[in-house]
Design a protein around this motif. Structure first.
Motif, PDB file in Angstrom:
ATOM      1  N   GLU A   1      66.037  66.955  26.450  1.00 39.19           N
ATOM      2  CA  GLU A   1      66.599  68.178  26.014  1.00 39.19           C
ATOM      3  C   GLU A   1      66.207  69.332  25.307  1.00 39.19           C
ATOM      4  O   GLU A   1      66.049  70.393  25.475  1.00 39.19           O
ATOM      5  N   VAL A   2      65.146  68.612  24.116  1.00 39.96           N
ATOM      6  CA  VAL A   2      64.293  69.677  23.553  1.00 39.96           C
ATOM      7  C   VAL A   2      63.476  70.552  24.702  1.00 39.96           C
ATOM      8  O   VAL A   2      63.252  71.516  24.503  1.00 39.96           O
ATOM      9  N   TYR A   3      62.795  69.729  25.326  1.00 36.62           N
ATOM     10  CA  TYR A   3      61.866  70.375  26.416  1.00 36.62           C
ATOM     11  C   TYR A   3      62.598  71.211  27.315  1.00 36.62           C
ATOM     12  O   TYR A   3      62.026  72.476  27.459  1.00 36.62           O
ATOM     13  N   GLN A   4      63.842  70.850  27.700  1.00 43.99           N
ATOM     14  CA  GLN A   4      64.631  71.879  28.485  1.00 43.99           C
ATOM     15  C   GLN A   4      64.891  73.022  27.961  1.00 43.99           C
ATOM     16  O   GLN A   4      64.811  74.209  28.364  1.00 43.99           O
ATOM     17  N   GLU A   5      65.511  73.007  26.661  1.00 42.94           N
ATOM     18  CA  GLU A   5      65.823  74.205  25.505  1.00 42.94           C
ATOM     19  C   GLU A   5      64.470  75.125  25.633  1.00 42.94           C
ATOM     20  O   GLU A   5      64.403  76.286  25.900  1.00 42.94           O
ATOM     21  N   PHE A   6      63.232  74.492  25.450  1.00 42.24           N
ATOM     22  CA  PHE A   6      62.011  75.244  25.207  1.00 42.24           C
ATOM     23  C   PHE A   6      61.909  75.974  26.627  1.00 42.24           C
ATOM     24  O   PHE A   6      61.481  77.118  26.375  1.00 42.24           O
TER      25      PHE A   6
ATOM     26  N   ASN B   1      63.714  66.989  13.605  1.00 42.68           N
ATOM     27  CA  ASN B   1      64.658  66.102  13.955  1.00 42.68           C
ATOM     28  C   ASN B   1      65.553  66.705  15.107  1.00 42.68           C
ATOM     29  O   ASN B   1      66.796  66.849  15.247  1.00 42.68           O
ATOM     30  N   ARG B   2      64.692  66.831  16.285  1.00 41.10           N
ATOM     31  CA  ARG B   2      65.146  67.129  17.644  1.00 41.10           C
ATOM     32  C   ARG B   2      65.728  68.451  17.819  1.00 41.10           C
ATOM     33  O   ARG B   2      66.441  68.861  18.659  1.00 41.10           O
ATOM     34  N   LYS B   3      65.414  69.360  16.496  1.00 43.24           N
ATOM     35  CA  LYS B   3      66.179  70.593  16.967  1.00 43.24           C
ATOM     36  C   LYS B   3      64.671  71.728  16.913  1.00 43.24           C
ATOM     37  O   LYS B   3      64.008  71.593  16.140  1.00 43.24           O
ATOM     38  N   LEU B   4      64.977  72.644  17.943  1.00 45.07           N
ATOM     39  CA  LEU B   4      63.814  73.346  18.090  1.00 45.07           C
ATOM     40  C   LEU B   4      63.989  74.391  17.448  1.00 45.07           C
ATOM     41  O   LEU B   4      65.063  75.205  17.420  1.00 45.07           O
ATOM     42  N   TYR B   5      62.656  75.204  16.708  1.00 49.83           N
ATOM     43  CA  TYR B   5      62.669  76.307  16.288  1.00 49.83           C
ATOM     44  C   TYR B   5      61.414  77.159  16.937  1.00 49.83           C
ATOM     45  O   TYR B   5      60.382  76.655  17.194  1.00 49.83           O
TER      46      TYR B   5
ATOM     47  N   ALA C   1      62.058  80.622   5.866  1.00 49.96           N
ATOM     48  CA  ALA C   1      62.388  79.441   5.483  1.00 49.96           C
ATOM     49  C   ALA C   1      61.545  78.293   6.160  1.00 49.96           C
ATOM     50  O   ALA C   1      61.440  78.259   7.523  1.00 49.96           O
ATOM     51  N   MET C   2      61.154  77.216   5.396  1.00 54.67           N
ATOM     52  CA  MET C   2      60.304  76.029   6.226  1.00 54.67           C
ATOM     53  C   MET C   2      61.443  75.331   7.097  1.00 54.67           C
ATOM     54  O   MET C   2      62.251  74.923   6.809  1.00 54.67           O
ATOM     55  N   VAL C   3      60.858  74.904   8.198  1.00 55.49           N
ATOM     56  CA  VAL C   3      61.223  73.944   9.102  1.00 55.49           C
ATOM     57  C   VAL C   3      60.189  73.014   9.116  1.00 55.49           C
ATOM     58  O   VAL C   3      58.956  73.216   9.004  1.00 55.49           O
TER      59      VAL C   3
END
Ligand code: PEP
Ligand code: MG
Length: 869
Positions: free
Chosen positions: A298-303, A326-330, A239-241
């Motif tokens: 927060e995205v960086y920390q999650e990564f 949109n600020r959600k990491l995949y 599925a595309m993001v």
């Protein structure tokens, strides 16, 4: 037959079936990481498709439809819906990553209807048309074979017309117009419109991936990297993001450690408001990943969290592709990152220190090639791509070097004294060239094989060398080297790659290989695992020091004739060779003894009690005879003879076949004084050094070359024992010593149990053994080995990799016979194959006790032995 596997059904162990990318997507899904949902069409489906002459079966089509359907349920979207469309990416992925294959199509499922759904859902027409034109471009390129430039040119033309600087100036209306233009390109080139039916798009894309397994670039890549044609590729549908969904979206690639230096810490880059290929395409300059911390902490920390988790899970440095929507990491991909040799060593050492892998695992991850890259310079790959090849020959000694060319050792030496970087080109080298060889950055010869003088000496010194470049016509008189129309003259610049055997015109930048400490750690760990010793073939102080630093357990072969290089020594050697009666022999012999003693003193002192096998004189004498008129005159003057007398003596000594002639132990049968002098020098030096360096025990191993019978060995042994006993009496001291022989004549192998009665140890000289078993001259085989390999009459050059079937069989017979007589007799190998990882595996199998090789090959040999345990 199931040909489709959902991500949540697979695992990382299934890379055969799911390809590397698919298996890792499945693994990440299993770990509950944020991976867009999807499925993998297996490699078996690909092979079946190719076998059935490229027709997708209804069964496979139905299976794909079913999996699309369950994706629709999981995403709450619908493939082909004008309200809320599901869009997918299609990516190839074989077991090994393979550039050259069709790679990616994004946004598949878009058409003139579904685009309205995308606009409605996102409220962003600009974004939606940007997606649509990307699909047209990628689909056109990889499915329909439309040249990418056709699309790019139209886009550039459009932007110029509108006076736009970059893609970001393009508005919704602009992209919409580009979509119309791109659709026209489809009709123009394929005479068909772009397929609007998403299912048809999907089938065509999957088939294109399957077929790309057999495109020319992919086949060539597989040949070069020894990848089997029978693996096939998988296809991943996901599925595309959208990383191009405004300024809070983006896409990037990051390594968990630096792939160039091995430094710990995230290393990578990303682009805001972009889709995957923008990062690779180089249209916009990506930002370093550290910037992400400022933009979206927060995205960086999650990564960071996820990348640690992945590295820990895979127990290796990861190369991760990600998208932020949109600020959600995949996460879109993870794999063990490709890296330089330096990085590979550093990462392995760090992972052991961090307790993630064991030392044994670390050893398994290092390859002999990485060691070569670490020790020797390598050309910068980017520059190599554009370099002009001058000629190709045998990769005789690894490394990379540039310099100006000279055709005689003397001129090379003069130029080097003026500070020039020089490369010596000769038809073939001889001991006389040694001073020119020592100062050269690289050595090139047009004749000779992997065990020729140039190859052996260069490898010993760690100097880059390409030998046996038969296509170069070397004219040493005119001082020029010619290949076809191209003529290089003295002073021209070339670059030599001794690792691949390629010679380039001009100078190419290279990076030094100087990471010795990293190597030391890995070698230390490998030694803990290795169950047979690695010694070195070395005789000069520099080579011995290098060998010990690189982990050698001593010297397995000191070729004493190499100690007679250099002007003064060579001169005495010539006087000795040309002596007609014993009286004239003794003066040069006594001088040579002094030289030898000097060398043995240094050798024993440096070795500090480590084993030392010294081989007595073994050259075909022609290698040492004077070559020029000047040399003959000089020799005549010094020996009070006329040049004509010298020439007459040279004629007497002339042999039709010197390699099979008066050399090795045969020299000592006719002139025992030579070996007696050498043995006296060895034993006296050992006694003197042991007295000086209190506490070290020296047990010299004296090795007689070219023995073919028990009688020969016994006769020589008795004579040498007498000499040694005389020294013990004179010096009033006794030390232990051994007298052994080389196994380099087939007859010696076949009668090894008899020779064992009179030899304290053995060492296989596989260079001569190969020469004599195959009947291939080691100096001339370069002329025909290539043709044999091209015609598939030979798998490999037997001087480079052991010929297991023939030479290897003889070796096995010898080992078994010796062991049957006395299982404690030490058997080694000191021919060039002793430094070849592929051969070492075989040598270990037949049960040799140690191997000995050039100093720079020692670490790779230790590693191979440790890996094979
Ligand atoms: C051999 O023959 O393998 C060997 C080690 O001796 P050389 O190369 O000096 O002949
Ligand atoms: Mg030999």
């Amino acid at each position: 037959m199931n040909y489709v596997v959902d991500f949540f059904e697979g695992s990382k162990e299934q890379s055969d079936l799911l390809g590397g990318k698919g298996a890792n997507l499945a693994e990440m899904t299993k770990l509950k990481l944020p991976v867009p949902t999807g499925f993998t069409i297996t490699t078996e489906a690909c092979l079946d498709y190719l076998k059935k002459k490229e027709n997708m079966t209804n069964e496979l089509n139905t299976e794909i439809q079913q999996h699309i359907h369950s994706m629709e349920e999981r995403t709450n979207k619908k493939f082909g819906s004008a309200e809320n469309p599901l869009l997918v990416s299609v990516r190839s992925g074989s077991k090994f990553s393979m550039p050259g294959m069709m790679d990616t199509i994004l946004n598949l499922g878009l058409n003139d209807k579904t685009i309205h759904g995308l606009i409605k859902k996102t409220g962003d027409a600009r974004f939606a048309y940007d997606c649509y034109r990307r699909l047209l471009q990628m689909f056109g390129d990889v499915v329909c074979g439309i040249d990418k430039d056709r699309f790019e040119n139209q886009l550039n033309f459009y932007k110029t017309k509108k006076q736009y600087q970059s893609d970001t100036d393009m508005q919704a209306q602009d992209w919409q117009e580009i979509v119309a233009i791109y659709k026209d390109i489809f009709i123009e080139v394929t005479h068909q419109p772009f397929p609007q039916d998403p299912n048809e798009q999907l089938v065509l894309a999957v088939e294109a991936v399957f077929r790309s397994w057999n495109n020319r670039r992919a086949i060539t890549y597989r040949r070069l990297h020894d990848i089997s044609d029978s693996l096939g590729t998988a296809v991943n549908i996901q599925a595309m993001v959208f990383g191009n969904f405004g300024s809070e979206s983006g896409t990037g690639v990051a390594f968990t450690r630096n792939p160039a230096t091995g430094e710990k810490g995230i290393f990578g880059e990303f682009l805001l408001n972009a889709q995957g290929e923008d990062v690779v395409a180089g249209i916009r300059t990506p930002q370093p990943i550290s910037k992400l911390e400022l933009l979206m902490p927060e995205v960086y920390q999650e990564f960071l969290r996820l990348s640690h988790l992945l590295e820990y899970h895979y127990k290796d440095m990861q190369d991760i592709e990600f998208t932020i929507e949109n600020r959600k990491l995949y996460l879109l991909q993870t794999r063990n990152g490709k890296r330089t040799a330096k990085s590979a060593f550093k990462v392995c050492i760090q992972l052991v220190e961090e307790g993630i892998i064991s030392k044994q695992e670390a050893i398994q991850r290092i390859s002999p090639t990485m060691i070569t890259q670490l020790l020797h310079p390598v050309f910068e790959p980017d520059h190599l791509k554009h370099a002009e090849v001058f000629a190709k020959g045998l990769p005789a000694s690894p490394g990379a070097a540039c310099g100006t060319i000279y055709f005689t050792a003397e001129r090379a030496k003069q130029a080097s004294e003026k500070g020039e970087k020089v490369i010596l080109i000769r038809q073939e080298t001889s001991p006389e060239d040694i001073e020119g060889m020592v100062v050269s950055e690289a050595i090139v010869t047009s004749r000779g094989g992997m065990t020729s003088h140039a190859a052996v000496v260069a490898r010993g010194m760690g100097v880059c060398c390409v030998a046996g470049c038969e296509e170069i016509y070397v004219d040493e008189f005119l001082e020029q080297a010619t290949v076809g129309e191209v003529v290089l003259r003295q002073g021209d610049t070339i670059s030599v790659d001794g690792t691949t055997g390629t010679i380039y015109r001009g100078s190419i930048p290279y990076v030094e290989g100087d990471e010795w400490q990293l190597l030391e750690t890995i070698t230390k760990w490998a030694k803990e695992e290795a169950n047979i010793d690695v010694k070195a073939n070395a005789e000069t102080p520099t080579d011995i020091k290098t060998a010990l630093k690189l982990g050698a357990e001593g010297i397995g072969l000191a070729r004493t004739e190499h100690m007679f290089f250099g002007e003064k020594r060579l001169f005495e050697m010539r006087k000795m060779i040309l002596a007609e009666e014993t009286a004239a022999l003794m003066d040069p012999l006594n001088k040579l003894k002094e030289f030898q003693k000097e060398d043995f003193h240094t050798m024993f002192t440096l070795l500090n009690g480590k084993a030392c096998t010294i081989r007595l004189l073994d050259p075909p004498l022609h290698e040492f005879l004077p070559q020029t008129e000047v040399e003959i005159n000089h020799l005549a003057k010094a020996t009070q003879r006329t040049p004509a007398e010298i020439e007459h003596r040279m004629k007497e000594l002339h042999e039709q076949n010197p390699m099979l002639g008066h050399r090795g132990c045969r020299l000592a049968v006719t002139t025992p004084q030579i070996y007696e002098m050498q043995v006296a020098a060895i034993i006296e030096s050992a006694i003197e050094v042991a007295q000086k360096e209190q506490g070290i025990t020296i047990t010299p191993e004296i090795m007689i070359p070219l023995i073919g019978s028990q009688e020969e060995m016994q006769w020589l042994r008795e004579r040498l024992n007498q000499t040694i006993q005389k020294i013990f009496t004179e010096k009033n001291q006794v030390i232990s010593y051994k007298i052994g022989t080389m196994l380099e004549i087939p007859r010696a192998c076949l009668t090894a149990e008899k020779i064992a009665e009179v030899a304290d140890f053995f060492s296989f000289g596989t260079n001569d053994l190969t020469q004599l078993t195959y009947g291939f001259s080691r100096d001339d085989s370069g002329k025909f080995i290539g043709a044999y390999q091209n015609k598939k009459l030979l798998k490999a050059d037997p001087f480079q990799h052991i010929d297991e079937e023939g030479v290897g069989a003889l070796m096995k017979i010898a080992v078994d016979k010796i062991r049957a007589y006395d299982s404690s007799i030490k058997i080694g190998v000191c021919g060039e194959v002793g430094g070849d990882p592929q051969s070492i595996r075989f040598l270990k199998k037949i049960g040799v006790d140690y191997i000995s090789c050039s100093p720079y090959r020692v670490p790779a040999a230790i590693l191979t032995i440790a890996q094979e345990k």
